[in-house]
Design an enzyme around this catalytic site. Structure first.
Site, PDB file in Angstrom:
ATOM      1  N   GLY A  11       2.385 -88.821  29.051  1.00 33.11           N
ATOM      2  CA  GLY A  11       3.156 -88.158  27.998  1.00 33.11           C
ATOM      3  C   GLY A  11       2.954 -86.653  28.000  1.00 33.11           C
ATOM      4  O   GLY A  11       2.886 -86.013  26.950  1.00 33.11           O
ATOM      5  N   VAL A  46      -1.029 -76.594  30.405  1.00 34.22           N
ATOM      6  CA  VAL A  46      -0.512 -75.294  30.854  1.00 34.22           C
ATOM      7  C   VAL A  46       0.922 -75.491  31.333  1.00 34.22           C
ATOM      8  O   VAL A  46       1.380 -76.618  31.441  1.00 34.22           O
ATOM      9  CB  VAL A  46      -1.338 -74.673  32.009  1.00 34.22           C
ATOM     10  CG1 VAL A  46      -2.593 -74.007  31.532  1.00 34.22           C
ATOM     11  CG2 VAL A  46      -1.652 -75.724  33.066  1.00 34.22           C
ATOM     12  N   ALA A  49       6.101 -70.958  31.872  1.00 38.74           N
ATOM     13  CA  ALA A  49       7.236 -70.163  32.368  1.00 38.74           C
ATOM     14  C   ALA A  49       8.181 -71.072  33.131  1.00 38.74           C
ATOM     15  O   ALA A  49       7.749 -71.963  33.857  1.00 38.74           O
ATOM     16  CB  ALA A  49       6.732 -69.048  33.280  1.00 38.74           C
ATOM     17  N   LYS A  77      13.540 -65.148  29.250  1.00 32.93           N
ATOM     18  CA  LYS A  77      12.946 -64.660  30.509  1.00 32.93           C
ATOM     19  C   LYS A  77      14.060 -64.272  31.474  1.00 32.93           C
ATOM     20  O   LYS A  77      14.916 -65.095  31.808  1.00 32.93           O
ATOM     21  CB  LYS A  77      12.082 -65.785  31.104  1.00 32.93           C
ATOM     22  CG  LYS A  77      11.493 -65.455  32.453  1.00 32.93           C
ATOM     23  CD  LYS A  77      10.657 -66.612  32.988  1.00 32.93           C
ATOM     24  CE  LYS A  77      10.229 -66.333  34.409  1.00 32.93           C
ATOM     25  NZ  LYS A  77       9.620 -67.503  35.056  1.00 32.93           N
ATOM     26  N   PRO A  95      14.632 -60.877  39.719  1.00 33.56           N
ATOM     27  CA  PRO A  95      15.486 -61.207  38.572  1.00 33.56           C
ATOM     28  C   PRO A  95      16.236 -62.530  38.775  1.00 33.56           C
ATOM     29  O   PRO A  95      16.413 -62.974  39.905  1.00 33.56           O
ATOM     30  CB  PRO A  95      16.496 -60.058  38.595  1.00 33.56           C
ATOM     31  CG  PRO A  95      16.652 -59.735  40.054  1.00 33.56           C
ATOM     32  CD  PRO A  95      15.329 -60.038  40.729  1.00 33.56           C
ATOM     33  N   THR A 343       7.847 -73.030  39.251  1.00 32.19           N
ATOM     34  CA  THR A 343       8.706 -74.064  39.838  1.00 32.19           C
ATOM     35  C   THR A 343       8.351 -75.503  39.454  1.00 32.19           C
ATOM     36  O   THR A 343       9.108 -76.416  39.782  1.00 32.19           O
ATOM     37  CB  THR A 343       8.673 -73.954  41.376  1.00 32.19           C
ATOM     38  OG1 THR A 343       7.321 -73.756  41.790  1.00 32.19           O
ATOM     39  CG2 THR A 343       9.521 -72.820  41.861  1.00 32.19           C
ATOM     40  N   ILE A 345       8.101 -77.202  36.515  1.00 30.20           N
ATOM     41  CA  ILE A 345       8.996 -77.881  35.569  1.00 30.20           C
ATOM     42  C   ILE A 345      10.368 -78.052  36.221  1.00 30.20           C
ATOM     43  O   ILE A 345      11.037 -79.062  36.038  1.00 30.20           O
ATOM     44  CB  ILE A 345       9.047 -77.122  34.220  1.00 30.20           C
ATOM     45  CG1 ILE A 345       7.670 -77.249  33.545  1.00 30.20           C
ATOM     46  CG2 ILE A 345      10.148 -77.660  33.309  1.00 30.20           C
ATOM     47  CD1 ILE A 345       7.492 -76.436  32.276  1.00 30.20           C
TER      48      ILE A 345
HETATM   49  C1  LIG Z   1      -2.743 -73.502  36.355  1.00 23.90           C
HETATM   50  C2  LIG Z   1      -1.393 -74.087  36.161  1.00 23.90           C
HETATM   51  C3  LIG Z   1      -0.357 -73.283  35.661  1.00 23.90           C
HETATM   52  C4  LIG Z   1       0.938 -73.802  35.525  1.00 23.90           C
HETATM   53  N1  LIG Z   1       1.955 -73.006  35.107  1.00 23.90           N
HETATM   54  C5  LIG Z   1       3.224 -73.471  35.115  1.00 23.90           C
HETATM   55  C6  LIG Z   1       4.323 -72.664  34.756  1.00 23.90           C
HETATM   56  O1  LIG Z   1       4.174 -71.519  34.348  1.00 23.90           O
HETATM   57  N2  LIG Z   1       5.565 -73.191  34.842  1.00 23.90           N
HETATM   58  C7  LIG Z   1       5.790 -74.473  35.264  1.00 23.90           C
HETATM   59  O2  LIG Z   1       6.948 -74.895  35.389  1.00 23.90           O
HETATM   60  N3  LIG Z   1       4.752 -75.282  35.529  1.00 23.90           N
HETATM   61  C8  LIG Z   1       3.493 -74.822  35.478  1.00 23.90           C
HETATM   62  N4  LIG Z   1       2.460 -75.646  35.781  1.00 23.90           N
HETATM   63  C9  LIG Z   1       2.713 -77.053  36.017  1.00 23.90           C
HETATM   64  C10 LIG Z   1       2.909 -77.761  34.684  1.00 23.90           C
HETATM   65  O3  LIG Z   1       1.783 -77.572  33.876  1.00 23.90           O
HETATM   66  C11 LIG Z   1       3.109 -79.241  34.922  1.00 23.90           C
HETATM   67  O4  LIG Z   1       4.072 -79.432  35.912  1.00 23.90           O
HETATM   68  C12 LIG Z   1       3.585 -79.903  33.673  1.00 23.90           C
HETATM   69  O5  LIG Z   1       2.738 -79.633  32.622  1.00 23.90           O
HETATM   70  C13 LIG Z   1       3.686 -81.393  33.873  1.00 23.90           C
HETATM   71  O6  LIG Z   1       2.447 -81.994  33.872  1.00 23.90           O
HETATM   72  P1  LIG Z   1       2.448 -83.562  33.893  1.00 23.90           P
HETATM   73  O7  LIG Z   1       3.210 -84.064  32.718  1.00 23.90           O
HETATM   74  O8  LIG Z   1       2.854 -84.028  35.247  1.00 23.90           O
HETATM   75  O9  LIG Z   1       0.904 -83.936  33.741  1.00 23.90           O
HETATM   76  P2  LIG Z   1      -0.073 -83.860  32.475  1.00 23.90           P
HETATM   77  O10 LIG Z   1       0.258 -82.790  31.548  1.00 23.90           O
HETATM   78  O11 LIG Z   1      -1.461 -83.875  33.065  1.00 23.90           O
HETATM   79  O12 LIG Z   1       0.161 -85.238  31.720  1.00 23.90           O
HETATM   80  C14 LIG Z   1      -0.377 -86.439  32.190  1.00 23.90           C
HETATM   81  C15 LIG Z   1      -0.193 -87.523  31.149  1.00 23.90           C
HETATM   82  O13 LIG Z   1      -0.631 -88.761  31.682  1.00 23.90           O
HETATM   83  C16 LIG Z   1      -1.492 -89.400  30.754  1.00 23.90           C
HETATM   84  N5  LIG Z   1      -2.405 -90.256  31.503  1.00 23.90           N
HETATM   85  C17 LIG Z   1      -3.107 -89.952  32.624  1.00 23.90           C
HETATM   86  N6  LIG Z   1      -3.837 -91.026  33.018  1.00 23.90           N
HETATM   87  C18 LIG Z   1      -3.556 -92.013  32.134  1.00 23.90           C
HETATM   88  C19 LIG Z   1      -3.993 -93.365  31.990  1.00 23.90           C
HETATM   89  N7  LIG Z   1      -4.858 -93.924  32.847  1.00 23.90           N
HETATM   90  N8  LIG Z   1      -3.523 -94.068  30.958  1.00 23.90           N
HETATM   91  C20 LIG Z   1      -2.638 -93.553  30.052  1.00 23.90           C
HETATM   92  N9  LIG Z   1      -2.200 -92.271  30.154  1.00 23.90           N
HETATM   93  C21 LIG Z   1      -2.652 -91.535  31.165  1.00 23.90           C
HETATM   94  C22 LIG Z   1      -2.161 -88.258  30.024  1.00 23.90           C
HETATM   95  O14 LIG Z   1      -2.662 -88.688  28.779  1.00 23.90           O
HETATM   96  C23 LIG Z   1      -0.973 -87.295  29.857  1.00 23.90           C
HETATM   97  O15 LIG Z   1      -0.206 -87.703  28.759  1.00 23.90           O
HETATM   98  C24 LIG Z   1       1.167 -75.157  35.874  1.00 23.90           C
HETATM   99  C25 LIG Z   1       0.111 -75.970  36.300  1.00 23.90           C
HETATM  100  C26 LIG Z   1      -1.153 -75.454  36.465  1.00 23.90           C
HETATM  101  C27 LIG Z   1      -2.260 -76.335  36.942  1.00 23.90           C
END
Ligand SMILES: Cc1cc2nc3c(=O)[nH]c(=O)nc-3n(C[C@H](O)[C@H](O)[C@H](O)COP(=O)(O)OP(=O)(O)OC[C@H]3O[C@@H](n4cnc5c(N)ncnc54)[C@H](O)[C@@H]3O)c2cc1C
Length: 506
Positions: A11, A46, A49, A77, A95, A343, A345
């Site tokens: 989530g 995190v 952007a 942006k 840009p 990139t 998102i």
């Molecule tokens: C340093 C950094 C900077 C970033 N900056 C940007 C940016 O500026 N722009 C951009 O587009 N993207 C950015 N990103 C990427 C962005 O943060 C992610 O692509 C975005 O947040 C999606 O994350 P996610 O939902 O895949 O994973 P997560 O946010 O890690 O979510 C994982 C989910 O899975 C659940 N979960 C995991 N294991 C289990 C389990 N066993 N049982 C039940 N639930 C579980 C967790 O509870 C959570 O809800 C950045 C990433 C990093 C590391």
């Protein structure tokens, strides 16, 4: 048409974007969509952007832009400012928009190259409304005729991604998505297909589905933990492997762009939101310790930090298959490329769009998966090449990291692109995938790669005409900026939240 039960594991931004988009398309068809997330595990926290494509995502869901901006504390942006990349002391803006406008069917930058190659001084930025507006701290939306100077640009947002996930959760739940709270500890397999049949939570409840979307973050609980899909390690090209992120109080006027400043062992981001500024340092742990990275990050904040720095670990690359059996990995579970061009998102959005287009009609998903993987591989490759361009189109050699990039063997796809640009100012236009020619031109020219040749068709015009035409475009761009409101003012009128009603915790 047997695939009607979908289980999304995770989530974070990926999970709730997927849930919102799938519920928008499929709830009315009677599909059952379940999302499982664990508050105890939490999200990566995190990702602030974005790229302009996100507007299409929100529009497809019928989301009101001003409501979204208020809910996510978003700012507008116009691009990304890159400092110290080509050389120490350099800066340029990438840009979201064109330079000038094509003339006689020829891309505008070839006319600019003719000026330079004939000894005239001319700044490419003078032909870009979004660059000039960003530099002036101004913003307005593009007009309806996007081919006109002053309207030939796009825009994206800088937002609180946790708030975005919450916003989309409301959207998805109101369209019938069922949320289960708990940690998935086990999965059962379908004997015949080898795919996943159900997952079990730590409290013993279980969820069965025909299709699983793994949005579990770096863990890749299903795609890797259960199916052992394997990971393509790209750290030889993008070796930064850690990051620290910290928010701080905002200072000064709200800026309509993100900043990425190159450092000796990585780079630092600055992302202005309505209520705070997001900061982070992405670095290669071989050349800087965590403590030194913290020290550098904290000593360059514009205002007092509002939380402790958060440490993150990653390996750049992607899963060997983003869709394996009946599991599709979306978000960090599918791969990670450093956030230099915002990139991640975008790649989530691409994954969701491709999934909807290729949504399986039967348990035999092999062909759907193969096409999905082909498309996503292309998307990842293109982002990788574009990110790597920033590290290699440089004269920097002042630290071991920069010297590493000087000696690197580039992917063929990138060397070909750089060579085509250097020899004749040509940028290959992708049919699919992100980053159109103006983005490549911005980075290559911005980092000091100026072509030796040009499109020879521009020579058919007398030089005096070229000077007059380019002057006129520059004047139109500057005039359009002069009548543009300040970004802060525009935000107040459109989507800003009154700071006095924000939660104290923000
Ligand atoms: C340093 C950094 C900077 C970033 N900056 C940007 C940016 O500026 N722009 C951009 O587009 N993207 C950015 N990103 C990427 C962005 O943060 C992610 O692509 C975005 O947040 C999606 O994350 P996610 O939902 O895949 O994973 P997560 O946010 O890690 O979510 C994982 C989910 O899975 C659940 N979960 C995991 N294991 C289990 C389990 N066993 N049982 C039940 N639930 C579980 C967790 O509870 C959570 O809800 C950045 C990433 C990093 C590391």
């Amino acid at each position: 048409m047997g695939i009607t039960r979908i289980c999304i594991l995770g989530g974070g931004t990926a999970g709730w974007m997927t849930a919102a988009a799938l519920s928008n398309k499929y709830s009315s068809l009677g599909f059952e969509i379940t999302l499982i997330e664990s508050d105890a595990i939490g999200t990566v926290g995190v990702g602030e952007a974005t790229l302009p494509h996100i507007r299409m995502f929100n529009q497809a869901l019928g989301i009101d832009e001003a409501e979204f901006m208020r809910a996510t504390r978003a700012t507008f942006k116009l691009g990304i400012e890159f400092c110290d990349w080509g050389r120490l002391g350099d800066r340029y803006i990438h840009p979201f928009g064109d330079y000038g406008a094509p003339v006689d069917g020829i891309e505008f930058h070839h006319f600019w190259l003719r000026l330079l190659q004939n000894g005239h001084t001319s700044e490419l930025d003078d032909f870009s409304y979004p660059v000039l507006a960003a530099e002036a701290g101004k913003f307005r939306m593009p007009g309806p005729d996007v081919s006109r100077i002053g309207s030939n640009f796009g825009y994206a947002y800088q937002f609180d991604s946790g708030r975005y996930a919450k916003f989309l959760r409301g959207y998805a739940e109101s369209r019938g998505v069922t949320r289960m709270e708990g940690r998935v500890v086990e999965a059962t397999r379908d004997q015949q297909s080898g795919g996943i049949a159900s997952v079990t939570l730590d409290d013993g409840r279980s969820a069965s589905a025909d299709l699983f979307i793994d949005c579990s973050g770096f863990r890749g609980v299903l795609i890797e933990g259960e199916l052992g899909t394997g990971y393509e390690d790209w750290s030889r090209w993008l070796p930064c492997d850690r990051a620290q992120a910290v928010p701080c109080e905002a200072r000064g006027p709200s800026l309509p762009y993100t900043r990425a400043t190159a450092r000796e062992a990585g780079w630092q981001w600055r992302i202005p939101l309505q209520h705070r500024t997001g900061n982070g340092y992405v670095y290669w742990s071989e050349y800087i310790s965590d403590d030194d990275a913290t020290q550098q990050l904290m000593s360059t904040l514009e205002g007092p930090a509002t939380a402790d720095p958060k440490q993150l670990y990653f390996k750049t690359g992607k899963r060997r298959k983003l869709w394996n059996r009946n599991v599709v990995a979306v978000g960090l579970s599918g791969g990670f490329l450093e956030p230099l061009e915002s990139t991640s998102i975008y790649l989530i959005q691409e994954g969701i769009t491709a999934l909807i287009e290729l949504f399986p009609t039967s348990a035999d998903m092999e062909r759907d998966a193969a096409e999905y993987n082909r498309r996503m591989d292309l998307g990842f490759d293109r982002v990788r090449d574009f990110l790597l361009l920033h590290y290699v189109a440089t004269q920097r050699d002042d630290s071991p990291m920069w010297r590493y990039f000087r000696e690197m063997e580039l992917p063929d796809s990138l060397s070909e692109k750089i060579e085509a640009w250097k020899s004749r100012g040509y940028v290959q236009r992708y049919e699919h995938g992100v980053f159109l020619p103006p983005s490549w031109i911005a980075v290559m020219a911005g980092q000091g790669l100026i072509p030796q040749g040009r499109d020879r068709r521009v020579d058919a015009r007398p030089m005096a005409d070229v000077i007059q035409m380019t002057d006129s475009i520059a004047k139109q761009s500057h005039a359009a900026v002069a009548s543009t409101p300040d970004h802060g003012e525009f935000l107040k009128r459109y989507g800003a939240v009154d700071p006095s009603i924000m939660d104290a915790a923000e």
